[in-house]
Motif scaffolding. Structure first.
Motif, PDB file in Angstrom:
ATOM      1  N   ALA A 240      89.856 104.243 126.063  1.00 20.03           N
ATOM      2  CA  ALA A 240      90.762 104.704 127.137  1.00 20.03           C
ATOM      3  C   ALA A 240      92.232 104.463 126.751  1.00 20.03           C
ATOM      4  O   ALA A 240      92.876 105.301 127.619  1.00 20.03           O
ATOM      5  CB  ALA A 240      90.162 104.007 128.490  1.00 20.03           C
TER       6      ALA A 240
ATOM      7  N   GLY B 259      95.410  92.162 135.454  1.00 20.42           N
ATOM      8  CA  GLY B 259      96.390  91.909 134.339  1.00 20.42           C
ATOM      9  C   GLY B 259      96.189  92.784 133.197  1.00 20.42           C
ATOM     10  O   GLY B 259      95.237  93.389 133.227  1.00 20.42           O
ATOM     11  N   ASP B 260      97.201  92.646 132.054  1.00 21.55           N
ATOM     12  CA  ASP B 260      97.443  93.438 131.227  1.00 21.55           C
ATOM     13  C   ASP B 260      97.006  92.857 129.910  1.00 21.55           C
ATOM     14  O   ASP B 260      97.478  91.712 129.552  1.00 21.55           O
ATOM     15  CB  ASP B 260      98.791  93.753 130.996  1.00 21.55           C
ATOM     16  N   PHE B 261      95.781  93.395 129.406  1.00 21.87           N
ATOM     17  CA  PHE B 261      95.320  93.012 128.201  1.00 21.87           C
ATOM     18  C   PHE B 261      96.352  92.756 127.012  1.00 21.87           C
ATOM     19  O   PHE B 261      96.137  91.882 126.123  1.00 21.87           O
ATOM     20  CB  PHE B 261      94.182  93.850 127.500  1.00 21.87           C
ATOM     21  N   PHE B 262      97.361  93.749 127.050  1.00 20.93           N
ATOM     22  CA  PHE B 262      98.198  93.683 125.985  1.00 20.93           C
ATOM     23  C   PHE B 262      99.444  92.611 126.216  1.00 20.93           C
ATOM     24  O   PHE B 262     100.223  92.373 125.541  1.00 20.93           O
ATOM     25  CB  PHE B 262      99.104  94.867 125.959  1.00 20.93           C
TER      26      PHE B 262
ATOM     27  N   TRP C  46      95.504 104.617 136.010  1.00 23.55           N
ATOM     28  CA  TRP C  46      94.310 103.977 136.253  1.00 23.55           C
ATOM     29  C   TRP C  46      94.268 103.502 137.932  1.00 23.55           C
ATOM     30  O   TRP C  46      93.131 103.720 138.311  1.00 23.55           O
ATOM     31  CB  TRP C  46      94.100 102.792 135.300  1.00 23.55           C
TER      32      TRP C  46
ATOM     33  N   TYR D 221      91.205 104.578 140.650  1.00 21.57           N
ATOM     34  CA  TYR D 221      90.542 103.648 141.605  1.00 21.57           C
ATOM     35  C   TYR D 221      90.651 103.890 142.982  1.00 21.57           C
ATOM     36  O   TYR D 221      89.907 103.872 143.554  1.00 21.57           O
ATOM     37  CB  TYR D 221      90.523 102.210 140.906  1.00 21.57           C
TER      38      TYR D 221
ATOM     39  N   TRP E  30      83.762 107.283 134.844  1.00 19.10           N
ATOM     40  CA  TRP E  30      83.119 106.435 133.742  1.00 19.10           C
ATOM     41  C   TRP E  30      82.445 105.496 134.200  1.00 19.10           C
ATOM     42  O   TRP E  30      81.762 104.855 133.221  1.00 19.10           O
ATOM     43  CB  TRP E  30      84.476 106.103 132.910  1.00 19.10           C
ATOM     44  N   ASP E  31      82.472 105.488 135.464  1.00 18.81           N
ATOM     45  CA  ASP E  31      81.737 104.296 136.096  1.00 18.81           C
ATOM     46  C   ASP E  31      80.365 104.608 136.460  1.00 18.81           C
ATOM     47  O   ASP E  31      80.148 105.468 137.221  1.00 18.81           O
ATOM     48  CB  ASP E  31      82.390 103.887 137.448  1.00 18.81           C
TER      49      ASP E  31
ATOM     50  N   HIS F 207      83.758  97.762 125.975  1.00 17.84           N
ATOM     51  CA  HIS F 207      83.263  98.855 126.525  1.00 17.84           C
ATOM     52  C   HIS F 207      84.158  99.788 127.364  1.00 17.84           C
ATOM     53  O   HIS F 207      84.451  99.361 128.346  1.00 17.84           O
ATOM     54  CB  HIS F 207      81.761  98.353 127.328  1.00 17.84           C
ATOM     55  N   THR F 208      84.389 100.858 126.858  1.00 24.10           N
ATOM     56  CA  THR F 208      85.131 101.831 127.382  1.00 24.10           C
ATOM     57  C   THR F 208      86.608 101.489 127.887  1.00 24.10           C
ATOM     58  O   THR F 208      87.243 102.117 128.737  1.00 24.10           O
ATOM     59  CB  THR F 208      84.647 102.534 128.453  1.00 24.10           C
TER      60      THR F 208
ATOM     61  N   ASP G 257      91.182  93.696 134.496  1.00 22.88           N
ATOM     62  CA  ASP G 257      91.509  94.960 134.493  1.00 22.88           C
ATOM     63  C   ASP G 257      92.979  95.000 135.022  1.00 22.88           C
ATOM     64  O   ASP G 257      93.613  94.403 135.834  1.00 22.88           O
ATOM     65  CB  ASP G 257      90.661  95.787 135.369  1.00 22.88           C
ATOM     66  N   ILE G 258      93.823  96.229 134.425  1.00 21.69           N
ATOM     67  CA  ILE G 258      95.168  96.542 134.840  1.00 21.69           C
ATOM     68  C   ILE G 258      95.171  96.993 136.286  1.00 21.69           C
ATOM     69  O   ILE G 258      96.223  96.851 137.055  1.00 21.69           O
ATOM     70  CB  ILE G 258      95.866  97.559 133.860  1.00 21.69           C
TER      71      ILE G 258
ATOM     72  N   GLY H 128      89.323  95.616 130.706  1.00 19.85           N
ATOM     73  CA  GLY H 128      89.359  96.742 131.030  1.00 19.85           C
ATOM     74  C   GLY H 128      87.918  96.886 131.713  1.00 19.85           C
ATOM     75  O   GLY H 128      87.219  97.883 131.543  1.00 19.85           O
ATOM     76  N   CYS H 129      87.689  95.790 132.522  1.00 22.77           N
ATOM     77  CA  CYS H 129      86.339  95.686 132.887  1.00 22.77           C
ATOM     78  C   CYS H 129      85.955  96.495 134.071  1.00 22.77           C
ATOM     79  O   CYS H 129      84.889  96.871 134.726  1.00 22.77           O
ATOM     80  CB  CYS H 129      86.038  94.226 133.593  1.00 22.77           C
ATOM     81  N   GLY H 130      87.032  97.271 134.608  1.00 20.19           N
ATOM     82  CA  GLY H 130      86.788  98.181 135.669  1.00 20.19           C
ATOM     83  C   GLY H 130      86.291  97.385 137.029  1.00 20.19           C
ATOM     84  O   GLY H 130      86.577  96.420 137.495  1.00 20.19           O
TER      85      GLY H 130
HETATM   86  C1  LIG Z   1      87.471 104.008 131.251  1.00 17.41           C
HETATM   87  S1  LIG Z   1      87.896 102.780 132.188  1.00 17.41           S
HETATM   88  C2  LIG Z   1      86.566 101.731 131.914  1.00 17.41           C
HETATM   89  C3  LIG Z   1      86.271 100.715 133.076  1.00 17.41           C
HETATM   90  C4  LIG Z   1      84.764  99.854 132.695  1.00 17.41           C
HETATM   91  N1  LIG Z   1      84.839  99.213 131.279  1.00 17.41           N
HETATM   92  C5  LIG Z   1      83.642 100.945 132.967  1.00 17.41           C
HETATM   93  O1  LIG Z   1      83.015 100.989 131.806  1.00 17.41           O
HETATM   94  O2  LIG Z   1      83.314 101.095 134.252  1.00 17.41           O
HETATM   95  C6  LIG Z   1      89.016 101.961 131.313  1.00 17.41           C
HETATM   96  C7  LIG Z   1      89.513 100.768 132.079  1.00 17.41           C
HETATM   97  O3  LIG Z   1      90.311 100.117 131.318  1.00 17.41           O
HETATM   98  C8  LIG Z   1      91.446  99.847 132.209  1.00 17.41           C
HETATM   99  N2  LIG Z   1      92.740  99.535 131.585  1.00 17.41           N
HETATM  100  C9  LIG Z   1      93.498 100.060 130.708  1.00 17.41           C
HETATM  101  N3  LIG Z   1      94.667  99.764 130.239  1.00 17.41           N
HETATM  102  C10 LIG Z   1      94.413  98.364 130.322  1.00 17.41           C
HETATM  103  C11 LIG Z   1      95.162  97.088 130.060  1.00 17.41           C
HETATM  104  N4  LIG Z   1      96.264  97.508 129.080  1.00 17.41           N
HETATM  105  N5  LIG Z   1      94.654  95.941 130.532  1.00 17.41           N
HETATM  106  C12 LIG Z   1      93.495  95.800 131.294  1.00 17.41           C
HETATM  107  N6  LIG Z   1      92.829  96.924 131.538  1.00 17.41           N
HETATM  108  C13 LIG Z   1      93.226  98.213 131.192  1.00 17.41           C
HETATM  109  C14 LIG Z   1      91.700 100.698 133.352  1.00 17.41           C
HETATM  110  O4  LIG Z   1      92.312 100.323 134.515  1.00 17.41           O
HETATM  111  C15 LIG Z   1      90.022 101.068 133.510  1.00 17.41           C
HETATM  112  O5  LIG Z   1      89.463 100.312 134.424  1.00 17.41           O
END
Ligand SMILES: C[S@@+](CC[C@H](N)C(=O)[O-])C[C@H]1O[C@@H](n2cnc3c(N)ncnc32)[C@H](O)[C@@H]1O
Length: 198
Positions: A117, A93-96, A7, A11, A18-19, A112-113, A66-67, A44-46
């Motif tokens: 992902a 940070g890591d959502f998990f 990821w 970026y 996807w953005d 959202h997405t 976002d990670i 995962g806010c991107g």
């Molecule tokens: C497909 S992108 C979507 C981003 C945003 N929601 C958008 O629509 O533009 C998935 C996002 O999830 C983030 N992501 C993946 N695994 C993650 C995790 N474990 N914790 C936080 N973010 C994560 C990625 O870095 C990426 O920005």
């Protein structure tokens, strides 16, 4: 490659198809008829388009997570217009692996997405992290990707039955609909669900 590093690499390379440069149309449509209030987490806010749409409401406190540190850096550089008394924070940070301070801290989680992902094997962990982050009675507003149109992902498809089984241990399903407004190419392929934590 480690998916988290992948990821970040995407970026850094600005390879982020996807953005769409805007908040998700189903989220904007919902906000025109009902508020999403209180403390709101967007995993995962991107670059933060959905989080910025949420903070335009009055009296909310939005955390975009976002990670990818680069996604977060870019999210912070884009202008926000907070509603009266609202604030927004973008955190890497890591959502998990949420900090202890996040436990039971949120009224809403907006998906959202991110769910589509991640590796499908992580979906039970996603549902557990959402349950951990929300207060009892807290809600999820989720835009799930039922059918991305191809078999291998990301984005990975999900069925209604799988969603119901994943979230049933901690959540009740309040409402669901296929949104009429979607990004081009996603029409009829998404499912909005509103879930309430017991
Ligand atoms: C497909 S992108 C979507 C981003 C945003 N929601 C958008 O629509 O533009 C998935 C996002 O999830 C983030 N992501 C993946 N695994 C993650 C995790 N474990 N914790 C936080 N973010 C994560 C990625 O870095 C990426 O920005």
């Amino acid at each position: 490659m480690n998916p988290d590093l992948e990821w970040q690499r995407r970026y850094e390379a600005e390879d982020t198809p996807w953005d769409k440069g805007a908040a998700a149309p189903p989220l904007l449509a919902y906000l025109r008829r009902a508020p999403i209030m209180g403390r709101i987490l967007v995993p995962g806010c991107g670059r933060g388009h959905d989080a910025r749409a949420l903070v335009a409401q009055p009296g909310v406190d939005v955390v975009g997570l976002d990670i990818s540190p680069t996604a977060i850096q870019q999210a912070r550089q884009l202008p926000s217009v907070p509603g009266n008394g609202s604030q927004i924070i973008f955190a890497a940070g890591d959502f998990f692996d949420l900090p202890a301070s996040s436990a039971g801290a949120y009224d809403w989680l907006v998906e959202h997405t991110c769910f589509c992902a991640i590796d499908p094997a992580q979906r039970p962990a996603y549902a557990r992290a959402a349950a951990l982050a929300l207060k009892p009675g807290g809600h999820i507003f989720a835009i799930f990707y039922l059918d991305p149109g191809y078999e291998s992902g990301p984005p990975f498809r999900v069925s209604r039955d799988e969603l119901s089984a994943l979230f049933a241990p901690s959540f009740d399903l309040l409402e669901e609909w296929v949104p009429r407004e979607s990004f081009p190419g996603r029409e009829g392929r998404e499912l909005v669900r509103i879930l309430k934590k017991r």
